[in-house]
Design a protein around this motif. Structure first.
Motif, PDB file in Angstrom:
ATOM      1  N   THR A  15       3.913  -9.068  10.937  1.00 39.06           N
ATOM      2  CA  THR A  15       4.580  -7.957   9.757  1.00 39.06           C
ATOM      3  C   THR A  15       3.576  -8.425   8.487  1.00 39.06           C
ATOM      4  O   THR A  15       3.455  -7.912   7.553  1.00 39.06           O
ATOM      5  CB  THR A  15       5.804  -8.705   9.348  1.00 39.06           C
ATOM      6  N   GLN A  52      16.389  -4.343   1.705  1.00 35.85           N
ATOM      7  CA  GLN A  52      15.309  -5.087   0.867  1.00 35.85           C
ATOM      8  C   GLN A  52      15.640  -5.279  -0.482  1.00 35.85           C
ATOM      9  O   GLN A  52      15.688  -4.273  -1.146  1.00 35.85           O
ATOM     10  CB  GLN A  52      13.858  -4.483   1.070  1.00 35.85           C
ATOM     11  N   SER A  65      10.362  -9.195  -1.629  1.00 34.02           N
ATOM     12  CA  SER A  65      11.033  -8.449  -0.491  1.00 34.02           C
ATOM     13  C   SER A  65      11.529  -9.363   0.662  1.00 34.02           C
ATOM     14  O   SER A  65      10.748 -10.529   0.742  1.00 34.02           O
ATOM     15  CB  SER A  65      10.156  -7.254   0.172  1.00 34.02           C
ATOM     16  N   ALA A  90       3.144  -5.754  -1.229  1.00 36.79           N
ATOM     17  CA  ALA A  90       3.963  -4.588  -0.827  1.00 36.79           C
ATOM     18  C   ALA A  90       5.248  -5.057   0.052  1.00 36.79           C
ATOM     19  O   ALA A  90       5.191  -6.135   0.593  1.00 36.79           O
ATOM     20  CB  ALA A  90       2.989  -3.654  -0.117  1.00 36.79           C
ATOM     21  N   PHE A  92       8.020  -4.322   3.142  1.00 32.22           N
ATOM     22  CA  PHE A  92       8.016  -3.962   4.511  1.00 32.22           C
ATOM     23  C   PHE A  92       8.324  -2.672   5.204  1.00 32.22           C
ATOM     24  O   PHE A  92       9.098  -1.807   4.544  1.00 32.22           O
ATOM     25  CB  PHE A  92       9.056  -5.091   5.213  1.00 32.22           C
ATOM     26  N   SER A  93       7.545  -2.183   5.977  1.00 34.98           N
ATOM     27  CA  SER A  93       7.809  -0.865   6.723  1.00 34.98           C
ATOM     28  C   SER A  93       8.727  -0.799   7.798  1.00 34.98           C
ATOM     29  O   SER A  93       8.849  -1.712   8.620  1.00 34.98           O
ATOM     30  CB  SER A  93       6.282  -0.321   7.209  1.00 34.98           C
ATOM     31  N   PRO A  94       9.121   0.130   8.381  1.00 36.66           N
ATOM     32  CA  PRO A  94       9.724   0.575   9.485  1.00 36.66           C
ATOM     33  C   PRO A  94       8.944   0.114  10.822  1.00 36.66           C
ATOM     34  O   PRO A  94       9.578  -0.758  11.694  1.00 36.66           O
ATOM     35  CB  PRO A  94      10.019   1.981   9.596  1.00 36.66           C
ATOM     36  N   GLU A  95       7.767   0.037  10.743  1.00 34.60           N
ATOM     37  CA  GLU A  95       7.060  -0.420  11.748  1.00 34.60           C
ATOM     38  C   GLU A  95       6.983  -1.941  11.865  1.00 34.60           C
ATOM     39  O   GLU A  95       6.966  -2.557  12.783  1.00 34.60           O
ATOM     40  CB  GLU A  95       5.468  -0.203  11.668  1.00 34.60           C
ATOM     41  N   ASP A  96       7.135  -2.558  10.452  1.00 31.79           N
ATOM     42  CA  ASP A  96       7.260  -4.326  10.644  1.00 31.79           C
ATOM     43  C   ASP A  96       8.590  -4.414  11.108  1.00 31.79           C
ATOM     44  O   ASP A  96       8.667  -5.460  11.885  1.00 31.79           O
ATOM     45  CB  ASP A  96       7.131  -4.552   8.947  1.00 31.79           C
ATOM     46  N   GLN A  97       9.588  -3.697  10.853  1.00 29.45           N
ATOM     47  CA  GLN A  97      11.034  -4.001  11.181  1.00 29.45           C
ATOM     48  C   GLN A  97      10.754  -4.135  12.624  1.00 29.45           C
ATOM     49  O   GLN A  97      11.557  -4.873  13.558  1.00 29.45           O
ATOM     50  CB  GLN A  97      12.091  -3.064  10.507  1.00 29.45           C
ATOM     51  N   HIS A  98      10.517  -3.035  13.332  1.00 32.02           N
ATOM     52  CA  HIS A  98      10.398  -2.749  14.760  1.00 32.02           C
ATOM     53  C   HIS A  98       9.636  -3.924  15.257  1.00 32.02           C
ATOM     54  O   HIS A  98      10.086  -4.571  16.490  1.00 32.02           O
ATOM     55  CB  HIS A  98       9.651  -1.485  15.105  1.00 32.02           C
TER      56      HIS A  98
END
Length: 330
Positions: A15, A52, A65, A90, A92-98
């Motif tokens: 991430t 977040q 975050s 910055a 976290f993005s949805p891709e990071d969550q996935h």
């Protein structure tokens, strides 16, 4: 610990987070060290479901975050995997969550495999202990050696120390004790040689085992030796240094007849559980059977000696009249 450290590092790398953390049971791994993040994890339950946080100014260093995913295996929650960023980084993005969820899924399978491997290892050790016990108990027909062999086998494989008592129909009599520390083993023997366990009354572990003819399991104690003195209070001075974190007490039974008791103690480490209790009962059954075999052997030997004594007396008493008869016949 090395495995948990690697998992946490992987979460941070995947991430591109500044910090990673893994909460598993009572263990918390944080990479790199961040006291502020450990403080957040202490109240992580209050943050769940809020997404977040806009900022965590109460942490040091300040975090901007925080993202966490549960470690779930079926319906069982094993822990939680977290990543966090500094205030000037910055979110976290949805891709990071996935990515974090995919890692958490693999982590859960790895933890379950480790659990199964540990369970298999413990089962092998238990079976080996039962096998060794059977061979050792079958190698002697002397009751004292039988008890000593049993005590030596369970320490330290299953306990830090063990104490055996025999039941005479009215009271428990000390038979044998073993400790992984020779100095403390002498302390145990000296104490139990003069101590008479309370068996008539509602209190005390010895009384519970004798009166109910059932095992007792103390998963976590107050780190005191579970022995009741004559006044109902724990005896501390004589047992200093023998504090107990967990213990198991099982009766030695032949059918429904009480032969004695076996108590296993741990001063530290993992507490005893139901599997340990089952193993202790199996050991107690084998020990009771070995003691009964030794008793029967001794009774048979005593009968043989008695028969030989009678034959010697009868032969001696018959010798004089037989000599007279032989002389007259001559």
């Amino acid at each position: 610990e090395a495995g948990l450290q690697t998992i946490t590092e992987q979460a941070t790398l995947r991430t591109q987070a500044d910090y990673g953390a893994l909460s598993l049971g009572d263990r918390i791994i944080v990479v790199p060290p961040c006291p502020g993040l450990e403080g957040v994890l202490a109240i992580a339950g209050e943050l769940e479901g809020r997404g977040q946080p806009a900022g965590l100014p109460f942490t040091d260093p300040p975090l901007s975050s925080l993202m966490g995913v549960p470690l779930l295996f079926g319906e069982e929650r094993l822990g939680r995997l977290y990543v966090a960023n500094k205030r000037d980084t910055a979110g976290f993005s949805p891709e990071d969550q996935h990515s974090l969820e995919m890692l958490a899924e693999r982590v859960c399978h790895a933890i379950q495999l480790a659990r199964l491997a540990e369970a298999q290892r413990r089962d092998r050790e238990r079976l080996q202990l039962l096998s060794d016990t059977g061979r050792a108990l079958a190698s002697t027909l002397d009751p004292a050696e039988t008890l000593a062999s049993a005590a030596r086998l369970v320490v330290p494989a299953l306990a830090d120390w063990a104490v055996l008592h025999l039941w005479n129909g009215e009271q428990l009599q000390f038979a044998c004790a073993a400790h992984k520390d020779p100095a403390k083993e002498e302390q145990l023997r000296h104490f139990h040689a003069t101590f008479e366990p309370l068996v008539h009354g509602p209190r005390g572990l010895f009384a519970q085992v004798v009166n109910t003819i059932a095992p007792v399991l103390v998963a976590q104690s107050a780190h005191q030796h579970p022995v009741e003195g004559v006044d109902g209070q724990p005896i501390e001075d004589e047992l200093r240094g023998l504090e107990v974190a967990s213990c198991v007490g099982v009766p030695l039974l032949l059918g429904k007849r009480l032969v004695g008791t076996l108590f296993l103690h741990r001063g530290a480490g993992a507490p005893y559980d139901a599997r340990d209790l089952t193993l202790a009962q199996e050991l107690a059954f084998r020990l009771a059977l070995a003691l009964d075999h030794a008793r029967l052997y001794q009774e048979a030997q005593a009968a043989v000696r008695s028969r030989d004594n009678v034959m010697a007396i009868v032969s001696h008493d018959l010798r004089n009249p037989l000599n007279a008869i032989a002389l007259n016949l001559s």
